[in-house]
Design a protein around this motif. Sequence first.
Motif, short mmCIF file in Angstrom:
data_model
loop_
_atom_site.label_atom_id
_atom_site.label_comp_id
_atom_site.label_asym_id
_atom_site.label_seq_id
_atom_site.Cartn_x
_atom_site.Cartn_y
_atom_site.Cartn_z
N SER A 173 -32.64 24.19 1.76
CA SER A 173 -32.48 22.99 2.30
C SER A 173 -31.09 23.17 1.92
O SER A 173 -30.40 21.86 2.58
N LYS A 201 -28.60 23.63 3.98
CA LYS A 201 -28.13 24.15 4.68
C LYS A 201 -28.05 22.62 5.64
O LYS A 201 -27.48 22.05 6.90
N SER A 202 -28.64 22.35 4.99
CA SER A 202 -28.72 20.23 5.87
C SER A 202 -27.78 19.31 4.84
O SER A 202 -27.70 18.73 4.70
N GLY A 203 -26.96 20.08 3.90
CA GLY A 203 -26.31 19.52 2.50
C GLY A 203 -27.18 19.06 1.70
O GLY A 203 -27.71 19.26 1.36
N PRO A 204 -26.19 18.39 0.82
CA PRO A 204 -26.01 18.24 -0.40
C PRO A 204 -26.98 17.08 -0.53
O PRO A 204 -27.94 17.36 -1.92
N ALA A 205 -27.55 16.30 0.21
CA ALA A 205 -28.23 15.38 -0.53
C ALA A 205 -29.83 15.43 -0.07
O ALA A 205 -30.60 15.83 -1.29
N THR A 206 -30.12 17.03 1.08
CA THR A 206 -31.81 17.23 0.82
C THR A 206 -31.93 18.33 -0.41
O THR A 206 -32.85 17.85 -0.53
N VAL A 231 -30.94 17.50 -3.34
CA VAL A 231 -31.00 16.59 -4.48
C VAL A 231 -32.38 16.08 -4.55
O VAL A 231 -33.47 15.63 -5.39
N VAL A 232 -33.02 15.46 -2.50
CA VAL A 232 -34.04 15.16 -2.84
C VAL A 232 -35.03 15.79 -2.74
O VAL A 232 -36.38 15.53 -3.93
N ASN A 233 -35.13 16.99 -2.24
CA ASN A 233 -35.99 18.44 -2.55
C ASN A 233 -36.39 18.66 -4.30
O ASN A 233 -37.24 18.84 -4.46
N VAL A 254 -23.45 21.18 -6.04
CA VAL A 254 -24.09 19.55 -6.39
C VAL A 254 -25.13 19.19 -6.71
O VAL A 254 -26.00 18.94 -7.16
#
Lengths: 711, 711
Positions: free
Chosen positions: B383, B385-390, B392-394, B667
């Motif tokens: 994940s 690949k779709s940036g730091p937020a995903t 952290v969420v995952n 991150v």
Amino acid sequence: MSSSGLLFLRIIPFIGSAISLILAIVFASLIRKKSRGTDRMKEISDAIFAGSRAYLNQQAKVMFIFFVVLLALFGLMVYFGYLKWPSLPAFATGMGFSLLIGYIGMWISTTSNSRVTYAAKEKGLGEAMNIAFTAAASSGLLLGTVALFDTGFWFNILYWYYGRASVNPVESMQNVVNILITFTIGASFAAFFMRTGGGIYTKAADMGADYVGKVESGLAEDDYRNPATIADNVGDNVGDVGGMKADSLESWVGAIIATEFLGFLAFKGTQLMVNSVILPMVISAGGALASIIAIFIIKLVVSRYKENATVSKLTATTLAGLLITVIGIIGLSFLSIRYVLGLANIRLFFASLGGVLAGFLIGLFTLLYTDSRYRPTRNISESAKSGPATVVVNGLAYGMESALLPALTVIAVMLFSFFISGGSSDFKMGLYGVSLAAVAMLSVTPFAITIDVYGPIADNSGGIASMTEQPPIVRKTTDKLDAVGNTTAAIGKGILIGSAAITALALGQAYFSKIELLNVNVIIDIMRDPKILAGLFTGVMLPFLFTSLLIGAVGRAADKVVIEARKQIKDILAGKSKGDPKAFITIVTRAAQRGIIAPGIMIFVIPVVVGILLGPGGVVALIIGTLLSGFAQAIFMANAGGAMDNAKKKIEEEGRSGTSEHAASVVGDTVGDPLKDTAGPSMNILIKLISVVAIETAVLIADLYGKLWHF
Amino acid sequence: MSSSGLLFLRIIPFIGSAISLILAIVFASLIRKKSRGTDRMKEISDAIFAGSRAYLNQQAKVMFIFFVVLLALFGLMVYFGYLKWPSLPAFATGMGFSLLIGYIGMWISTTSNSRVTYAAKEKGLGEAMNIAFTAAASSGLLLGTVALFDTGFWFNILYWYYGRASVNPVESMQNVVNILITFTIGASFAAFFMRTGGGIYTKAADMGADYVGKVESGLAEDDYRNPATIADNVGDNVGDVGGMKADSLESWVGAIIATEFLGFLAFKGTQLMVNSVILPMVISAGGALASIIAIFIIKLVVSRYKENATVSKLTATTLAGLLITVIGIIGLSFLSIRYVLGLANIRLFFASLGGVLAGFLIGLFTLLYTDSRYRPTRNISESAKSGPATVVVNGLAYGMESALLPALTVIAVMLFSFFISGGSSDFKMGLYGVSLAAVAMLSVTPFAITIDVYGPIADNSGGIASMTEQPPIVRKTTDKLDAVGNTTAAIGKGILIGSAAITALALGQAYFSKIELLNVNVIIDIMRDPKILAGLFTGVMLPFLFTSLLIGAVGRAADKVVIEARKQIKDILAGKSKGDPKAFITIVTRAAQRGIIAPGIMIFVIPVVVGILLGPGGVVALIIGTLLSGFAQAIFMANAGGAMDNAKKKIEEEGRSGTSEHAASVVGDTVGDPLKDTAGPSMNILIKLISVVAIETAVLIADLYGKLWHF
């Protein structure tokens, strides 16, 4: 009380319901008279409506499958004598009304969004506020209509049915409340699906759209070149409007029904038995009336400063409206309790007063942690200077801290309402007091929904402004509206979370009393029965498990949205394509649909399995464990997300969009999104639904457990 | 049992302690014979040592102030008869031993780190592993020395003292266990300070160093041009070594003492009363022995494949060692219970067997969620690949999910140990069985510490390799060592968390039994006393509050580190300055010192305040609430952080450092750091310390509550 006096009490919910309905229709037709704006505005608004409807239709299909399966199971339970037959039609109406409320709420919002944009363009902030507020009020009053009608209708039907069949009024009333308490399950299940499904939908779309749009491509929020924007705006309607309303309906109805049950127990066999059961509906009708008064006052005030409206003026007006509602509820509760139960029981008024004040306080605490004027949000926006990780860490830290004061408030109101109602000498009366506090707190719902739904409408109107490339001043106006909405919505959410905890407590007590009525011997002693501890432990784990399922579903869907958006935006910016917004609607609709299946099954299976393994006492512990940890999680997630969202907005307002700080704050906002809008609000329903399922299966579980372990 | 047999039992802890001590010294001197490496290596190693010592000295000062204040308070309590005087010297030894263990552990680690680097350079993976493992084993065995000596010493002193004074053996033994149960508070307080202070230190340094170094400046981990690196390496020693060891000591001692108390209650007045109190120390000595055997086998195996060692071989060897320890403990527990309590009580062996297996299982679950070979970590790295937020969420989603299986395991072992020990007919025996499960689980501690401490040593050696600009192959070798360490440390941490839950349960039961002995009438019924619910609720909130305080402190300190590092690195890269590593040591030392004060005060005040307001029953509920939510939080945070850390490592191993995916994963790692290494491990101690403080103040609280509310 004379029989005509009693008849009057019995029709009060219908009076409240009817007045709410008429005004809701009047408000909706007022909005319909306003211009829908330019053709392009209409087009976008229609696209959002179409997307929302498509999603709700899909959602309704999944719900229908669950409905049929559950109806069959409940049917079997009726057949084997574990449930009374009126539970079946009540289950259907609960689920149906909830879905209806979701559809109508979505329709009102999508009908008004472009009208707000157009008003913002042509007439400025005041008129835009007026339209958004009127639309939201229509939604809020409709919720009151349904809540009062649903509870009033079934009470009266059962009262008539069992009153006719039996001569002993205590026995007949016991039948009534025993069946009523199983009634909230339809609304609860629907709320669970609408809230979690909508939450997954809205945040998967939002996370994806924001990250690729804002961070990677440097586009503004809702830039017309970002094809994921439509899905994002659809999400506001299906999650924050549809889901929110279903959730509130469920809370309110649940609190009313649990209180009716506990009222019966407290006044069993006395002259006031029937009155005590009717009281929560009377207080709720009073809440609807107080909300209506506040709504009218706000409309009047807003219409007077159309020209010179400011954010702080509008926020103050809305907060004043909330205060009017609260004062109105306090006054009407006093009159209700005075009239329905007499001066001798006036101490119950203080219990309800505690509930109202606690709800208001929790709302203010929410504000303290999420408003950018206060330290938490300011510090989070400050920490953006040292990158995204410190934003997230500080956001999580403040979120966790923020759960403390609301928890202490709930503890305080619980103890206060219990003891002020005389719980130390009359335990059942104490419980009735606590649950009256929940009802009083929730009577503010029509107004709370008004100031809550109004946020997503403003959000949508801003989206339409950007997508139709209006002059920046229009977007600025709608952003101001959104800012008012954010503040007031935070308070509304706080009230709902606080009331959910007390409602769940009342439902848990109702379950416990129900199994006591079955003459099942239950000791809920943590230290003397390891099964109780096991139940508690399982309960504490549930919110973690559900949060994981929900934010995991959002994370996975957001991955897909990001990848699709990256591809499309690249082509759009290169002028190769116009983009395909429907692709995103398909991705997130599917994710939402899939994401609700596992939690939906588990929420039904877990209480039953725990019941069979650990017995009815274990189920009580399960309910309490879920309640306590779910409450903490709900507030933590709501405020962590809210604070990070507003920290980002603060940076944007200070004109630092496009800086590395802004990028860091967007990461924080994006992490917070599924916490605050998917998992957080679902906790409310989780903690109540566990109790509701337990109540529905109480007789079955007690029987199975007895047969399994006592042979 | 004959008196010579009893005497033999009584000296078993000393035998175990002495053997452990001798071997610890032998191992330490073996390491001292190895070369410390190049001058530059020595210099860095010395700097890390100096930084660690400076920090521990500061920490010791804060602890000393708390020590004096608490000693004065306890002195007053002794004066007024609320506590027995032997609690005072025992408090001092507990705190002293814990600090000593921290100092020595830090010394062993900093003595061996450059030796490992040098061996990795000159002799390859096998010899590097050998040194790191031997050093860690020395640390682990020293912990066994202290745990066995401390518990054995005080038991024998009190047994002699009260055995002499009184003629009634039941009364004398009651005195012994009643005083013993107050003994763990010294170790607990020290552990709390070492764990939280060290945790704040290590992660503030790490977050800051990583973010500026890796993300902003594109430097590698531990690049010699990053001046925050020394503080980061100091952090590994003071947090992951010193804190970890103090934590484990506290767990083990707490479990032994609680079990002694519950053993007395179960066998009160029987022939086996004294034996049942000694049993937990015998089982623990068996654990030390089993650990020693496993350590020797591993050393033998590792020394044989010095030339052709691989990560998977070394990991497998270490895991095999753990399995040997576990099997050894199972065998020795069987013999101990057979010999100490006789065949008639052999069902208690099954309780302890359940504990050992549960610990092992929880360790494996940890692996499942944090090892990059399995789905959670793989998906998180995907994940990115779709940036730091995903990411952290995952990461948060998988972390929350990961708490479920360990919780179910703890629930299962609790129910199993209780019922297999005969708890359904003899409640006290059931409790003794549950707490024996905790002791058996914790007997693996010397080995668990060995495979846990060995990670930070490897980490340090890697830091020295990078800072001394060794050829990349050296860093690669130490990274492999680190990879072995990460896997095995994850299992060790899992065992400690699992055992903490059961130990806290045993401590809670001990508190409950202690107030029962005071003839205080306590009903811990959740549904029949709102004060119990209030206590539970407060307990559930505590982990949220403490997490917030701790990660907030890390976040704020990291902000400062980032700002300082940014400034210094800019100058260093521009050739203007050589950097000032001491500035970072000062920043994080201060942050750690400040960060522990508020939690340190609160952890003492909260149980007392809750006790005065809600009574002893409310305190029991507080303990249980803290335990349940703290356990969930601990595992959630440990695994969320571990999985994000390893997801980042996976991306680095695949050679994608420097990509946007890598930045996203950094991150995630940085957000996870304070969760897994500051707040997560502190939960272990929080949940036990709450019980311990409650036990210490039990008589006082019962008295104050009675006086306040019953007049």
